[in-house]
Scaffold this motif. Structure first.
Motif, short mmCIF file in Angstrom:
data_model
loop_
_atom_site.label_atom_id
_atom_site.label_comp_id
_atom_site.label_asym_id
_atom_site.label_seq_id
_atom_site.Cartn_x
_atom_site.Cartn_y
_atom_site.Cartn_z
N LYS A 15 0.80 -1.22 0.00
CA LYS A 15 0.00 0.00 0.00
C LYS A 15 0.84 1.27 0.00
N HIS A 16 2.07 1.20 0.50
CA HIS A 16 2.92 2.39 0.51
C HIS A 16 3.21 2.91 -0.91
N TYR A 17 3.17 2.02 -1.90
CA TYR A 17 3.39 2.44 -3.29
C TYR A 17 2.24 3.32 -3.80
N PHE A 18 1.07 3.17 -3.22
CA PHE A 18 -0.14 3.80 -3.74
C PHE A 18 -0.62 4.99 -2.90
N GLU A 19 0.15 5.38 -1.90
CA GLU A 19 -0.22 6.54 -1.09
C GLU A 19 -0.29 7.78 -1.97
N GLY A 20 -1.36 8.55 -1.78
CA GLY A 20 -1.55 9.77 -2.57
C GLY A 20 -2.33 9.57 -3.85
N LEU A 21 -2.62 8.32 -4.18
CA LEU A 21 -3.41 8.04 -5.38
C LEU A 21 -4.90 7.99 -5.01
N PRO A 22 -5.78 8.26 -5.96
CA PRO A 22 -7.21 8.28 -5.66
C PRO A 22 -7.81 6.87 -5.56
N ILE A 23 -7.51 6.23 -4.46
CA ILE A 23 -8.01 4.88 -4.22
C ILE A 23 -8.70 4.87 -2.87
N ASP A 24 -9.92 4.37 -2.84
CA ASP A 24 -10.67 4.26 -1.60
C ASP A 24 -10.45 2.85 -1.05
N GLU A 25 -9.70 2.76 0.04
CA GLU A 25 -9.35 1.45 0.58
C GLU A 25 -10.56 0.66 1.06
N GLU A 26 -11.67 1.34 1.32
CA GLU A 26 -12.88 0.65 1.77
C GLU A 26 -13.61 -0.01 0.60
N THR A 27 -13.59 0.63 -0.57
CA THR A 27 -14.42 0.14 -1.68
C THR A 27 -13.64 -0.28 -2.92
N ASP A 28 -12.41 0.21 -3.08
CA ASP A 28 -11.70 0.01 -4.34
C ASP A 28 -10.56 -1.00 -4.28
N ILE A 29 -10.47 -1.75 -3.20
CA ILE A 29 -9.53 -2.86 -3.11
C ILE A 29 -10.36 -4.14 -3.20
N ILE A 30 -10.07 -4.93 -4.21
CA ILE A 30 -10.88 -6.12 -4.48
C ILE A 30 -9.98 -7.35 -4.45
N GLU A 31 -10.46 -8.37 -3.81
CA GLU A 31 -9.74 -9.64 -3.81
C GLU A 31 -9.87 -10.29 -5.19
N PRO A 32 -8.85 -10.99 -5.65
CA PRO A 32 -8.91 -11.62 -6.98
C PRO A 32 -9.80 -12.86 -6.98
N THR A 33 -11.07 -12.62 -7.27
CA THR A 33 -12.03 -13.72 -7.39
C THR A 33 -12.55 -13.74 -8.82
N ILE A 34 -13.31 -14.71 -9.13
CA ILE A 34 -13.88 -14.83 -10.48
C ILE A 34 -14.82 -13.65 -10.78
N GLU A 35 -15.36 -13.01 -9.72
CA GLU A 35 -16.28 -11.88 -9.88
C GLU A 35 -15.59 -10.53 -9.96
N ALA A 36 -14.27 -10.48 -9.81
CA ALA A 36 -13.55 -9.20 -9.72
C ALA A 36 -13.82 -8.29 -10.91
N SER A 37 -13.79 -8.82 -12.11
CA SER A 37 -14.02 -7.99 -13.29
C SER A 37 -15.45 -7.46 -13.33
#
Length: 174
Positions: free
Chosen positions: A75-97
């Motif tokens: 996550k340190h690589y992505f600090e300052g980027l417009p990413i909402d850690e509550e909604t925009d981090i997705i586990e890699p499942t078959i439904e991810a796309s």
């Protein structure tokens, strides 16, 4: 070719094309797909995150959606980027796309609703400036604005959002 398509399939092809965000001539043209392949621990995540930081500084990244089982470690690589850690981090499942497409559809709906509301607001402003009496304006139209008749706002200033989906460390996952 368009005439054949129109005759054969009875469809109307609109002129022009989609409007994409402008980028400098020596930069990637949006939209694009980038694939980074290298051995483990070679800097793929680091280099791609730096690329995203450049895009963000250029004003060409409004939302980052990440599919990754290792986001917490990186996550340190992505600090300052417009990413909402509550909604925009997705586990890699078959439904991810499908989840990403739903998020993009939600953004499109917000964009369309804003422009519809803006057209209505502009129509109201035109009526109010036309020296007509307020009583001459349709009551239902006036009531549809509620108590406050403010100009609609949009989180991206009315332009189409630029959304990036990044899949990181997803090899050998569903």
């Amino acid at each position: 070719h368009n005439q054949i398509m129109e005759q054969k399939y009875n469809i109307e092809l609109k002129s022009g094309g989609p409007i994409y965000a402008e980028t400098p001539d020596d930069w990637f043209k949006i939209p694009f797909v980038m694939l980074s392949v290298a051995k483990r621990m070679s800097g793929k995540t680091c280099s791609l995150s730096q690329y995203l930081h450049i895009l963000h500084k250029m004003g060409k990244l409004d939302r980052l959606i990440m599919v990754s089982p290792t986001y917490a470690n990186n996550k340190h690589y992505f600090e300052g980027l417009p990413i909402d850690e509550e909604t925009d981090i997705i586990e890699p499942t078959i439904e991810a796309s499908d989840i990403i497409m739903q998020k993009c559809d939600e953004e499109a709906k917000i964009y369309d609703e804003y422009h519809t509301a803006l057209k209505r607001w502009k129509a109201l402003q035109k009526l109010l400036k036309s020296n007509r009496s307020i009583e001459d304006i349709d009551d239902d139209f006036l009531l549809s604005f509620g108590e406050i008749m403010e100009k609609p706002t949009h989180k991206y200033g009315g332009r189409k959002p630029i959304i990036c989906a990044m899949y990181d460390d997803c090899q050998n996952t569903p």
